[in-house]
Design a protein around this motif. Structure first.
Motif: not given
Ligand code: ZN
Ligand code: PGA
Length: 376
Positions: A223, A250-251, A277, A302, A353
């Motif tokens: 990430d 990620e990102d 994300d 999330k 995660k």
């Molecule tokens: Zn993230």
């Protein structure tokens, strides 16, 4: 089902800041409790969080509008809450207030219906499938080994270095091997915000090298949380992908940088998992845009980025319908609440995660997953 009472109180999160715990009591006496996490590297499009004391005040103010009303499911309550808030960013009632109520009610109603929370969530997402025919599977684990960026104290600009494993014990084994190796090198094994090692002087490549040593056929997930670092600190992905067994990023780019996301995805989407994300913040509108522009193939979920379980499950359904992988995630500043373990199994997510197998707030979630694994 009717709510008999609602209680809120201030509690500490994992970094010594205040957050809220919400208890919802149903008219049969069942109580569900939820404590709300927060983020250290929050996406700009996340819904508003209201300071703990003010959030408690709001709960006191609105509870009379919720008590004694028939809510058949979490969705009924969430829709009522969304109507009461009626803002784009949940700025009136606060995403944290809404999530506390939504999760506490979800847990209570699951108990009343004699379900495990993950079973009730599955019913919410797939009302047409009877629970008896479901063969629940556990997700894969993106287990955190080293951390940098806004989460750690090393020189690594990448926020999270994770090993993708099929079983929790294997992740724990890699984690302990990295710890031992760092110790042998005379490096600090103190941990960062999410329980991973972050030794001074370790840069991105050194972090990747040390964990790669202990992998068998496992792959690495990163990430980058690129929105939280200067542009010049974004790593050279071609180099890293050539030199290390990385299968998920990620990102990789900033949350405003849609054009470069498109370029990155067109280059890498057929080879690796490109995870959104901060770009999508569990938001149906942003996910719609991301799917349309084909910038990823996996999304971080999330619940506190959006505020209610209703909206969270809407995003999950959209992602699955589009063929995207789903990754349920903890937050940088979390609590001992293990609800997201049930959420992950309930929605049959592809991955979880939840940080490192260290620090109580992370361990609580792994321990609940171990419990669920024994139940299914
Ligand atoms: Zn993230
Ligand atoms: P957070 O970041 O600190 O905002 O929760 C975690 C992540 O980016 O996945």
């Amino acid at each position: 089902m009717q709510i008999r009472n609602i209680y809120g109180r201030k509690i500490l999160n994992s970094v010594g800041n205040w957050t809220i715990e919400v208890k919802v009591e149903l008219d049969d006496g069942t109580v569900g409790s939820a404590s709300v996490p927060g983020g250290l590297s929050k996406g700009a499009s996340e819904v508003d969080t209201i300071e703990a004391e003010a959030a408690l005040f709001i709960i006191e103010e609105i509870k009379d509008e919720l008590i004694g009303i028939e809510f058949k499911s979490t969705f009924d309550l969430d829709i009522k809450l969304l109507q009461m808030d009626n803002t784009e960013n949940k700025s009136k009632l606060g995403g944290n207030t809404l999530l506390g109520l939504s999760v506490a009610f979800t847990k209570a109603i699951a108990i009343t219906q004699r379900h495990e929370t993950y079973e009730y969530i599955h019913k919410l997402l797939n009302p047409e499938i009877p629970l008896e025919v479901i063969n629940f599977k556990m997700p894969k684990y993106m287990m955190l080994m080293l951390e940098g960026g806004a989460h750690g104290s090393s020189d690594a600009t990448i926020q999270e270095f994770m090993a993708i494993v099929n079983e929790i014990p294997r992740g724990v084994e890699i984690y302990n091997s990295v710890k031992k190796e760092l110790h042998n090198l005379g490096k600090s094994t103190n941990v960062g915000a999410e329980g991973a090692f972050s030794p001074e002087g370790f840069d991105n490549r050194m972090s990747l090298e040390i964990m790669t040593k202990f992998l068998r056929d496992e792959k690495i997930a990163l990430d980058v949380a690129a929105s939280t670092i200067p542009k010049e600190d974004i790593p050279n992905y071609d180099e890293l992908l050539t030199d290390f067994p990385i299968s998920s990023i990620e990102d990789p780019l900033g949350e405003e940088d849609w054009a470069n996301w498109e370029f990155f995805a067109s280059k890498h989407l057929n080879k690796i998992q490109v995870v959104t994300d901060d770009l999508t913040t569990t938001n149906p509108k942003l996910l719609t845009e991301a799917i349309k522009r084909n910038v990823g193939n996996a999304i971080i979920i999330k619940p506190n980025q959006i505020g209610t379980i209703y909206e969270t499950l809407k995003v999950v359904k959209m992602a699955k319908d589009a063929g995207w992988k789903v990754i349920v995630s903890h937050r940088g500043t979390d609590t001992n609440d293990d609800f997201i373990s049930d959420l992950a199994v309930g929605i049959q997510s592809d991955y979880v995660k939840f940080g490192s197998p260290a620090r109580g707030e992370r361990v609580a979630k792994y321990n609940r997953l171990l419990e669920i694994a024994a139940l299914i």
